[in-house]
Scaffold this motif. Structure first.
Motif, PDB file in Angstrom:
ATOM      1  N   VAL A  45       0.353   7.992  16.508  1.00 45.62           N
ATOM      2  CA  VAL A  45      -0.230   9.242  16.008  1.00 45.62           C
ATOM      3  C   VAL A  45      -0.029  10.305  17.076  1.00 45.62           C
ATOM      4  CG1 VAL A  45      -2.285  10.430  15.198  1.00 45.62           C
ATOM      5  CG2 VAL A  45      -1.956   8.019  14.635  1.00 45.62           C
ATOM      6  N   LEU A  46       0.793  11.296  16.769  1.00 46.20           N
ATOM      7  CA  LEU A  46       1.127  12.329  17.739  1.00 46.20           C
ATOM      8  C   LEU A  46       0.867  13.705  17.149  1.00 46.20           C
ATOM      9  CD1 LEU A  46       4.472  10.974  19.238  1.00 46.20           C
ATOM     10  CD2 LEU A  46       2.187  10.841  20.232  1.00 46.20           C
ATOM     11  N   ALA A  47       0.325  14.595  17.973  1.00 47.09           N
ATOM     12  CA  ALA A  47       0.001  15.947  17.532  1.00 47.09           C
ATOM     13  C   ALA A  47       1.082  16.924  17.976  1.00 47.09           C
ATOM     14  CB  ALA A  47      -1.344  16.373  18.116  1.00 47.09           C
ATOM     15  N   PRO A  48       1.685  17.676  17.042  1.00 44.67           N
ATOM     16  CA  PRO A  48       2.637  18.726  17.428  1.00 44.67           C
ATOM     17  C   PRO A  48       1.875  19.917  18.020  1.00 44.67           C
ATOM     18  CG  PRO A  48       2.916  18.037  15.120  1.00 44.67           C
ATOM     19  CD  PRO A  48       1.593  17.523  15.584  1.00 44.67           C
ATOM     20  N   VAL A  49       2.239  20.304  19.236  1.00 40.85           N
ATOM     21  CA  VAL A  49       1.577  21.427  19.912  1.00 40.85           C
ATOM     22  C   VAL A  49       2.649  22.328  20.518  1.00 40.85           C
ATOM     23  CG1 VAL A  49      -0.504  20.076  20.410  1.00 40.85           C
ATOM     24  CG2 VAL A  49       1.367  20.142  22.087  1.00 40.85           C
ATOM     25  N   PRO A  50       2.289  23.583  20.847  1.00 46.06           N
ATOM     26  CA  PRO A  50       3.280  24.494  21.423  1.00 46.06           C
ATOM     27  C   PRO A  50       3.802  23.980  22.758  1.00 46.06           C
ATOM     28  CG  PRO A  50       1.338  25.693  20.682  1.00 46.06           C
ATOM     29  CD  PRO A  50       0.984  24.239  20.629  1.00 46.06           C
ATOM     30  N   GLY A  51       5.090  24.200  22.984  1.00 44.40           N
ATOM     31  CA  GLY A  51       5.717  23.834  24.248  1.00 44.40           C
ATOM     32  C   GLY A  51       6.799  24.834  24.574  1.00 44.40           C
ATOM     33  N   ALA A  52       7.386  24.712  25.733  1.00 46.69           N
ATOM     34  CA  ALA A  52       8.457  25.617  26.134  1.00 46.69           C
ATOM     35  C   ALA A  52       9.677  25.376  25.254  1.00 46.69           C
ATOM     36  CB  ALA A  52       8.807  25.384  27.604  1.00 46.69           C
ATOM     37  N   GLY A  53      10.083  26.379  24.491  1.00 48.70           N
ATOM     38  CA  GLY A  53      11.260  26.247  23.653  1.00 48.70           C
ATOM     39  C   GLY A  53      11.002  25.642  22.294  1.00 48.70           C
ATOM     40  N   GLY A  54       9.753  25.321  21.972  1.00 49.49           N
ATOM     41  CA  GLY A  54       9.459  24.727  20.674  1.00 49.49           C
ATOM     42  C   GLY A  54       8.351  23.698  20.782  1.00 49.49           C
ATOM     43  N   PRO A  55       7.948  23.100  19.645  1.00 51.47           N
ATOM     44  CA  PRO A  55       6.856  22.136  19.668  1.00 51.47           C
ATOM     45  C   PRO A  55       7.178  20.897  20.505  1.00 51.47           C
ATOM     46  CG  PRO A  55       7.332  22.852  17.423  1.00 51.47           C
ATOM     47  CD  PRO A  55       8.449  23.348  18.284  1.00 51.47           C
ATOM     48  N   VAL A  56       6.134  20.316  21.065  1.00 52.88           N
ATOM     49  CA  VAL A  56       6.217  19.013  21.722  1.00 52.88           C
ATOM     50  C   VAL A  56       5.091  18.168  21.146  1.00 52.88           C
ATOM     51  CG1 VAL A  56       7.245  19.909  23.845  1.00 52.88           C
ATOM     52  CG2 VAL A  56       4.758  19.777  23.643  1.00 52.88           C
ATOM     53  N   PHE A  57       5.127  16.876  21.416  1.00 54.59           N
ATOM     54  CA  PHE A  57       4.113  15.969  20.885  1.00 54.59           C
ATOM     55  C   PHE A  57       3.209  15.468  22.005  1.00 54.59           C
ATOM     56  CE2 PHE A  57       7.750  15.277  17.910  1.00 54.59           C
ATOM     57  CZ  PHE A  57       7.156  15.855  16.798  1.00 54.59           C
ATOM     58  N   ILE A  58       1.918  15.401  21.699  1.00 48.61           N
ATOM     59  CA  ILE A  58       0.974  14.768  22.616  1.00 48.61           C
ATOM     60  C   ILE A  58       0.202  13.705  21.851  1.00 48.61           C
ATOM     61  CG2 ILE A  58       0.754  16.803  24.087  1.00 48.61           C
ATOM     62  CD1 ILE A  58      -1.971  17.326  22.718  1.00 48.61           C
ATOM     63  N   GLY A  59      -0.114  12.615  22.532  1.00 45.07           N
ATOM     64  CA  GLY A  59      -0.838  11.525  21.889  1.00 45.07           C
ATOM     65  C   GLY A  59      -2.322  11.631  22.160  1.00 45.07           C
ATOM     66  N   HIS A  60      -3.013  12.490  21.411  1.00 42.70           N
ATOM     67  CA  HIS A  60      -4.451  12.620  21.669  1.00 42.70           C
ATOM     68  C   HIS A  60      -5.247  11.483  21.023  1.00 42.70           C
ATOM     69  CE1 HIS A  60      -5.183  15.315  17.835  1.00 42.70           C
ATOM     70  NE2 HIS A  60      -4.579  14.198  17.566  1.00 42.70           N
ATOM     71  N   VAL A  61      -4.568  10.625  20.255  1.00 46.48           N
ATOM     72  CA  VAL A  61      -5.178   9.401  19.720  1.00 46.48           C
ATOM     73  C   VAL A  61      -4.258   8.250  20.086  1.00 46.48           C
ATOM     74  CG1 VAL A  61      -5.951   8.170  17.666  1.00 46.48           C
ATOM     75  CG2 VAL A  61      -6.226  10.646  17.790  1.00 46.48           C
ATOM     76  N   GLY A  62      -4.729   7.329  20.887  1.00 48.85           N
ATOM     77  CA  GLY A  62      -3.916   6.163  21.220  1.00 48.85           C
ATOM     78  C   GLY A  62      -2.942   6.352  22.355  1.00 48.85           C
ATOM     79  N   GLY A  63      -2.757   7.585  22.828  1.00 44.45           N
ATOM     80  CA  GLY A  63      -1.855   7.811  23.944  1.00 44.45           C
ATOM     81  C   GLY A  63      -0.398   7.874  23.526  1.00 44.45           C
ATOM     82  N   GLY A  64       0.472   8.072  24.512  1.00 44.53           N
ATOM     83  CA  GLY A  64       1.905   8.163  24.265  1.00 44.53           C
ATOM     84  C   GLY A  64       2.310   9.562  23.862  1.00 44.53           C
ATOM     85  N   ASN A  65       3.532   9.944  24.201  1.00 44.58           N
ATOM     86  CA  ASN A  65       4.038  11.268  23.859  1.00 44.58           C
ATOM     87  C   ASN A  65       5.358  11.233  23.099  1.00 44.58           C
ATOM     88  OD1 ASN A  65       1.897  12.747  25.112  1.00 44.58           O
ATOM     89  ND2 ASN A  65       2.831  12.332  27.106  1.00 44.58           N
ATOM     90  N   VAL A  66       5.855  10.049  22.812  1.00 43.67           N
ATOM     91  CA  VAL A  66       7.101   9.893  22.069  1.00 43.67           C
ATOM     92  C   VAL A  66       6.804   9.087  20.801  1.00 43.67           C
ATOM     93  CG1 VAL A  66       9.444   8.949  22.089  1.00 43.67           C
ATOM     94  CG2 VAL A  66       8.499   9.977  24.163  1.00 43.67           C
ATOM     95  N   PRO A  67       7.248   9.550  19.621  1.00 43.39           N
ATOM     96  CA  PRO A  67       6.981   8.821  18.376  1.00 43.39           C
ATOM     97  C   PRO A  67       7.520   7.400  18.429  1.00 43.39           C
ATOM     98  CG  PRO A  67       7.852  11.010  17.916  1.00 43.39           C
ATOM     99  CD  PRO A  67       7.996  10.790  19.386  1.00 43.39           C
TER     100      PRO A  67
END
Length: 383
Positions: free
Chosen positions: A142-164
């Protein structure tokens, strides 16, 4: 600018599907289009779906990555979207490219559970973790799309991890996907349509695209059409399938489904309907070498068979070996059964193999669906 946005929406359309074999993540479209901080634009914009798809492709290091979109029926008439955007979403619904529901509920998590897909959402799903424990237990699911440099990035605010990260299909999902299903409602885009003939009438419509059927919803343990709420009829076993991938220059450019009884032609510009076109990814030398229709793939009794139908021939890379002495020539009109890790090489750097066994990792950036977006429509936040 209107023409440019239409081109972007057409590109995004090529990245939405309900095919369990091809979808790489699941999301709620009504949620994604309102991620206003991704671009600082209108309250709702279908272009944000393209931004999230681009982020997914970058993280997976793969081109042409499709997503499985759940759509609340209210979105079809949402005044915050432009009339063109509403028309596009309706077309996706009519073509079965997205699921349209009166009450989506936790269908997004059900699909993710049945298919083993990651979920792209900012929701925390606190109330359903007992039913879907992987939400909090598996990093990257479960990853949340959030603003990042150059476009959205993902953060794992549930369960951790940043890559799908994909999970495994549930046992229930495997059973459901082993069968073809039939909706009794007329014109059902997901399960074949119905009408006066009842649940098993006009099975030909189902059989034309069995691999693309989405998983049924389960209501009280009963397979149900998620769009119409009708009980589905069992239309028999689903034909075997195999997912193959095309890799050009080290980057997986697209995946395609090989179904028993339906051959697929791959080449520079095959004339066969459903053929896989490679021309847009080839350099001049590769275009001269690779025929319009170069190789034909078939699935017979669970075995993938490749036949060279080209002028110049191909090669087999046994077990994925790139050592030149290991390459096995495949002459024109010659066929071969592909072993587990074998790759077909049409030209140096142009390979096809089973998707799960064809690694990616090229120094190229996947093609952006937002490439034609006018700058007025995209105002990326400052890093």
């Amino acid at each position: 600018m209107r023409f440019e946005i239409s081109k972007v929406l057409d590109a995004i359309e090529g990245r939405v599907c309900t095919d369990p074999s091809l979808a790489r993540a699941v999301l709620d479209l009504a949620e994604v289009i309102r991620y206003q901080n991704l671009d600082g634009g209108r309250p709702a914009s279908l272009l944000r779906l393209g931004m999230v798809i681009d982020a997914l492709a970058r993280d997976l290091e793969e081109d042409s990555v499709p997503v499985y979109a759940i759509v609340h029926r209210a979105l079809l008439s949402d005044a915050d979207l432009t009339s063109n955007e509403r028309m596009v979403v309706r077309r996706w619904a009519d073509d079965g490219l997205v699921e349209v529901l009166d009450n989506p509920g936790d269908r997004m998590l059900e699909v993710a559970d049945l298919l083993g897909l990651p979920v792209l959402s900012r929701a925390r799903f606190d109330g359903v973790r007992g039913r879907f424990p992987w939400v909090a237990e598996q990093p990257g699911r479960v990853l949340a799309p959030v603003p990042g440099a150059g476009g959205p990035v993902f953060i794992g605010h549930v369960g951790g991890g940043n890559v799908p990260v994909a999970g495994t299909r549930s046992a229930t999902g495997a059973k459901l996907l082993a069968r073809q299903w039939r909706c009794p409602e007329p014109g059902c885009a997901l399960f074949g349509g119905g009408g006066g003939g009842g649940a098993f009438a006009d099975l030909a419509r189902v059989e034309r695209a069995p691999a693309g059927q989405p998983p049924p919803a389960l209501r009280g343990g009963v397979p149900t059409c998620p769009r119409h709420g009708a009980r589905l009829g069992d239309a028999g076993p689903r034909p075997r399938t195999e997912v193959l991938a095309v890799r050009v220059g080290g980057l997986i450019r697209r995946r395609f489904v090989l179904t028993e009884g339906q051959s697929v032609l791959v080449g520079r510009a095959p004339e066969q309907q459903g053929g896989i076109v490679l021309g847009q990814w080839l350099n001049d030398e590769a275009r001269r070498w690779i025929s319009r229709g170069h190789v034909r793939f078939e699935l017979r009794v669970g075995e993938v068979i490749v036949t060279d139908v080209s002028t110049n021939g191909s090669g087999i890379r046994p077990s994925g070996s790139m050592a030149e002495p290991d390459r096995i020539p495949l002459k024109p009109q010659q066929s071969r059964v592909l072993s587990a890790n074998d790759m077909v090489e049409l030209y140096p750097g142009v390979q096809i193999g089973r998707a799960d066994e064809l690694p990616t990792g090229a120094p190229f950036t996947p093609t952006s669906v937002m490439a034609e977006a006018p700058t007025m429509a995209m105002r990326l936040p400052r890093p």
